[in-house]
Scaffold this motif. Structure first.
Motif, PDB file in Angstrom:
ATOM      1  N   ALA A  17      47.282  46.776  54.568  1.00 65.34           N
ATOM      2  CA  ALA A  17      48.616  46.497  54.934  1.00 65.34           C
ATOM      3  C   ALA A  17      49.067  45.109  54.516  1.00 65.34           C
ATOM      4  O   ALA A  17      50.048  44.752  54.052  1.00 65.34           O
ATOM      5  N   LYS A  18      48.146  44.066  54.918  1.00 67.77           N
ATOM      6  CA  LYS A  18      48.496  42.551  54.761  1.00 67.77           C
ATOM      7  C   LYS A  18      48.485  42.403  53.142  1.00 67.77           C
ATOM      8  O   LYS A  18      49.478  41.917  52.639  1.00 67.77           O
ATOM      9  N   PHE A  19      47.418  43.050  52.297  1.00 69.45           N
ATOM     10  CA  PHE A  19      47.523  42.861  51.080  1.00 69.45           C
ATOM     11  C   PHE A  19      49.073  43.725  50.468  1.00 69.45           C
ATOM     12  O   PHE A  19      49.367  42.994  49.364  1.00 69.45           O
ATOM     13  N   ASP A  20      49.099  44.562  50.894  1.00 72.52           N
ATOM     14  CA  ASP A  20      50.334  45.430  50.381  1.00 72.52           C
ATOM     15  C   ASP A  20      51.523  44.707  50.745  1.00 72.52           C
ATOM     16  O   ASP A  20      52.586  44.835  49.951  1.00 72.52           O
ATOM     17  N   SER A  21      51.616  43.513  51.713  1.00 67.71           N
ATOM     18  CA  SER A  21      52.899  42.734  52.042  1.00 67.71           C
ATOM     19  C   SER A  21      53.177  42.082  51.051  1.00 67.71           C
ATOM     20  O   SER A  21      54.091  41.208  50.897  1.00 67.71           O
ATOM     21  N   TYR A  22      52.160  41.438  50.214  1.00 65.48           N
ATOM     22  CA  TYR A  22      52.347  40.383  49.312  1.00 65.48           C
ATOM     23  C   TYR A  22      52.932  40.814  47.943  1.00 65.48           C
ATOM     24  O   TYR A  22      52.919  42.073  47.600  1.00 65.48           O
ATOM     25  N   PRO A  23      53.841  39.910  47.477  1.00 62.82           N
ATOM     26  CA  PRO A  23      54.397  40.023  46.109  1.00 62.82           C
ATOM     27  C   PRO A  23      53.118  40.335  45.142  1.00 62.82           C
ATOM     28  O   PRO A  23      52.027  39.881  45.165  1.00 62.82           O
ATOM     29  N   THR A  24      53.583  41.249  44.166  1.00 65.93           N
ATOM     30  CA  THR A  24      52.537  41.618  43.051  1.00 65.93           C
ATOM     31  C   THR A  24      51.510  40.440  42.459  1.00 65.93           C
ATOM     32  O   THR A  24      50.255  40.554  42.750  1.00 65.93           O
ATOM     33  N   GLN A  25      52.047  39.144  41.959  1.00 60.26           N
ATOM     34  CA  GLN A  25      51.197  38.142  41.674  1.00 60.26           C
ATOM     35  C   GLN A  25      50.384  37.300  42.749  1.00 60.26           C
ATOM     36  O   GLN A  25      49.203  37.066  42.480  1.00 60.26           O
ATOM     37  N   ALA A  26      50.621  37.236  43.902  1.00 60.83           N
ATOM     38  CA  ALA A  26      50.132  36.901  45.173  1.00 60.83           C
ATOM     39  C   ALA A  26      48.969  37.737  45.494  1.00 60.83           C
ATOM     40  O   ALA A  26      48.080  37.338  45.626  1.00 60.83           O
ATOM     41  N   ARG A  27      49.442  39.015  45.383  1.00 61.20           N
ATOM     42  CA  ARG A  27      48.364  40.144  45.846  1.00 61.20           C
ATOM     43  C   ARG A  27      47.263  40.108  44.958  1.00 61.20           C
ATOM     44  O   ARG A  27      46.120  39.962  45.358  1.00 61.20           O
ATOM     45  N   MET A  28      47.224  39.993  43.599  1.00 61.22           N
ATOM     46  CA  MET A  28      46.340  39.867  42.559  1.00 61.22           C
ATOM     47  C   MET A  28      45.531  38.621  42.714  1.00 61.22           C
ATOM     48  O   MET A  28      44.364  38.807  42.544  1.00 61.22           O
ATOM     49  N   ALA A  29      46.169  37.540  43.001  1.00 61.67           N
ATOM     50  CA  ALA A  29      45.425  36.282  43.285  1.00 61.67           C
ATOM     51  C   ALA A  29      44.637  36.327  44.445  1.00 61.67           C
ATOM     52  O   ALA A  29      43.419  35.895  44.420  1.00 61.67           O
ATOM     53  N   VAL A  30      45.109  36.578  45.644  1.00 55.53           N
ATOM     54  CA  VAL A  30      44.377  36.827  46.833  1.00 55.53           C
ATOM     55  C   VAL A  30      43.126  37.702  46.841  1.00 55.53           C
ATOM     56  O   VAL A  30      42.206  37.641  47.229  1.00 55.53           O
ATOM     57  N   LEU A  31      43.474  38.884  46.171  1.00 55.58           N
ATOM     58  CA  LEU A  31      42.445  39.947  45.924  1.00 55.58           C
ATOM     59  C   LEU A  31      41.401  39.396  45.122  1.00 55.58           C
ATOM     60  O   LEU A  31      40.220  39.687  45.489  1.00 55.58           O
ATOM     61  N   ALA A  32      41.696  38.457  44.233  1.00 56.78           N
ATOM     62  CA  ALA A  32      40.557  37.922  43.513  1.00 56.78           C
ATOM     63  C   ALA A  32      39.871  36.993  43.994  1.00 56.78           C
ATOM     64  O   ALA A  32      38.553  36.660  43.943  1.00 56.78           O
ATOM     65  N   LEU A  33      40.583  36.242  45.203  1.00 55.27           N
ATOM     66  CA  LEU A  33      39.892  35.289  45.929  1.00 55.27           C
ATOM     67  C   LEU A  33      38.954  35.940  46.937  1.00 55.27           C
ATOM     68  O   LEU A  33      37.979  35.501  47.287  1.00 55.27           O
ATOM     69  N   ARG A  34      39.334  37.332  47.391  1.00 56.09           N
ATOM     70  CA  ARG A  34      38.568  38.115  48.469  1.00 56.09           C
ATOM     71  C   ARG A  34      37.402  38.684  47.591  1.00 56.09           C
ATOM     72  O   ARG A  34      36.325  38.452  48.116  1.00 56.09           O
ATOM     73  N   ASP A  35      37.599  38.830  46.382  1.00 54.00           N
ATOM     74  CA  ASP A  35      36.232  39.504  45.587  1.00 54.00           C
ATOM     75  C   ASP A  35      35.423  38.532  45.403  1.00 54.00           C
ATOM     76  O   ASP A  35      34.191  38.708  45.625  1.00 54.00           O
ATOM     77  N   MET A  36      35.771  37.274  45.091  1.00 51.83           N
ATOM     78  CA  MET A  36      34.994  36.065  45.216  1.00 51.83           C
ATOM     79  C   MET A  36      34.099  35.873  46.311  1.00 51.83           C
ATOM     80  O   MET A  36      32.802  35.460  46.454  1.00 51.83           O
ATOM     81  N   ILE A  37      34.787  35.928  47.489  1.00 53.74           N
ATOM     82  CA  ILE A  37      34.164  35.606  48.632  1.00 53.74           C
ATOM     83  C   ILE A  37      33.092  36.679  48.808  1.00 53.74           C
ATOM     84  O   ILE A  37      31.928  36.242  49.467  1.00 53.74           O
ATOM     85  N   PHE A  38      33.336  37.903  48.661  1.00 50.19           N
ATOM     86  CA  PHE A  38      32.191  39.081  48.883  1.00 50.19           C
ATOM     87  C   PHE A  38      31.140  38.645  48.047  1.00 50.19           C
ATOM     88  O   PHE A  38      29.905  38.753  48.357  1.00 50.19           O
ATOM     89  N   ASP A  39      31.318  38.360  46.604  1.00 50.00           N
ATOM     90  CA  ASP A  39      30.409  38.207  45.711  1.00 50.00           C
ATOM     91  C   ASP A  39      29.723  37.091  45.813  1.00 50.00           C
ATOM     92  O   ASP A  39      28.329  36.996  45.914  1.00 50.00           O
ATOM     93  N   VAL A  40      30.104  35.799  46.511  1.00 47.82           N
ATOM     94  CA  VAL A  40      29.333  34.788  46.969  1.00 47.82           C
ATOM     95  C   VAL A  40      28.476  34.794  48.142  1.00 47.82           C
ATOM     96  O   VAL A  40      27.524  34.771  48.155  1.00 47.82           O
ATOM     97  N   ALA A  41      29.056  35.601  49.083  1.00 45.22           N
ATOM     98  CA  ALA A  41      28.190  36.185  50.048  1.00 45.22           C
ATOM     99  C   ALA A  41      27.293  36.903  49.908  1.00 45.22           C
ATOM    100  O   ALA A  41      26.001  36.683  50.377  1.00 45.22           O
ATOM    101  N   ARG A  42      27.193  37.919  48.981  1.00 50.48           N
ATOM    102  CA  ARG A  42      26.167  38.901  48.520  1.00 50.48           C
ATOM    103  C   ARG A  42      24.999  37.845  47.704  1.00 50.48           C
ATOM    104  O   ARG A  42      23.807  38.049  48.020  1.00 50.48           O
ATOM    105  N   ALA A  43      25.573  36.894  47.129  1.00 46.32           N
ATOM    106  CA  ALA A  43      24.792  36.139  46.313  1.00 46.32           C
ATOM    107  C   ALA A  43      23.873  34.824  47.027  1.00 46.32           C
ATOM    108  O   ALA A  43      23.002  34.352  46.450  1.00 46.32           O
ATOM    109  N   THR A  44      24.378  34.798  48.426  1.00 41.75           N
ATOM    110  CA  THR A  44      24.068  33.406  49.135  1.00 41.75           C
ATOM    111  C   THR A  44      22.988  33.834  50.050  1.00 41.75           C
ATOM    112  O   THR A  44      23.188  34.429  50.904  1.00 41.75           O
ATOM    113  N   PRO A  45      21.789  33.225  50.190  1.00 36.59           N
ATOM    114  CA  PRO A  45      20.687  33.646  50.888  1.00 36.59           C
ATOM    115  C   PRO A  45      21.160  33.195  52.440  1.00 36.59           C
ATOM    116  O   PRO A  45      21.518  32.222  52.591  1.00 36.59           O
TER     117      PRO A  45
END
Length: 146
Positions: free
Chosen positions: A11-39
């Protein structure tokens, strides 16, 4: 993409305007990717803290990384860390020309502008392992007494 851990997150992501949602989702994906790659980071807990999306290692290896877009600053979004750490000051020293900073609490991004991926990955990894780095010296001292 990593599934949302609760309907409130979606719901938080759905509350954002489209451009903001895409940018914050990309940041979220990066956080999960870095977490998986970091010992040492392990699995992340995703929640809302102070109305912001929050990501913290379940094993307490690091400090929370929060991300958000706010209507009062519609052209920006940000990544926040605990203001009582030295993380932002460290990032400011390491990457003085890569990011805009908000005091001792945030890296601020402009919607539509590229994000320095490698530098940001370094910042995310440092945040998610913040407590590991603080614990190691104590462990070394304890082991030297044995």
């Amino acid at each position: 993409m990593t599934p949302f851990q609760s309907p409130a997150i979606a719901a938080k992501f759905d509350s954002y305007p489209t451009q903001a949602r895409m940018a914050v989702l990309a940041l979220r994906d990066m956080i999960f990717d870095v977490a998986r790659a970091t010992p040492g980071v392990g699995e992340l807990e995703e929640s809302l803290k102070w109305g912001e999306l929050s990501y913290v290692p379940k094993n307490k290896a690091g400090t929370a990384v929060r991300i958000d877009w706010k209507a009062k600053r519609p052209g920006e979004y940000a990544m926040y860390v605990h203001c009582q750490t030295q993380l932002i000051e460290t990032f400011r020293t390491m990457f003085p020309d890569d990011f805009a900073f908000d005091g001792n609490r945030a890296i601020v991004f402009t919607l539509g502008e590229p994000v320095p991926q490698d530098a940001l990955a370094t910042c995310i990894a440092a945040s998610l392992t913040y407590h590991l780095k603080k614990r190691r010296p104590r462990l070394a001292k304890r082991n030297s007494r044995a």
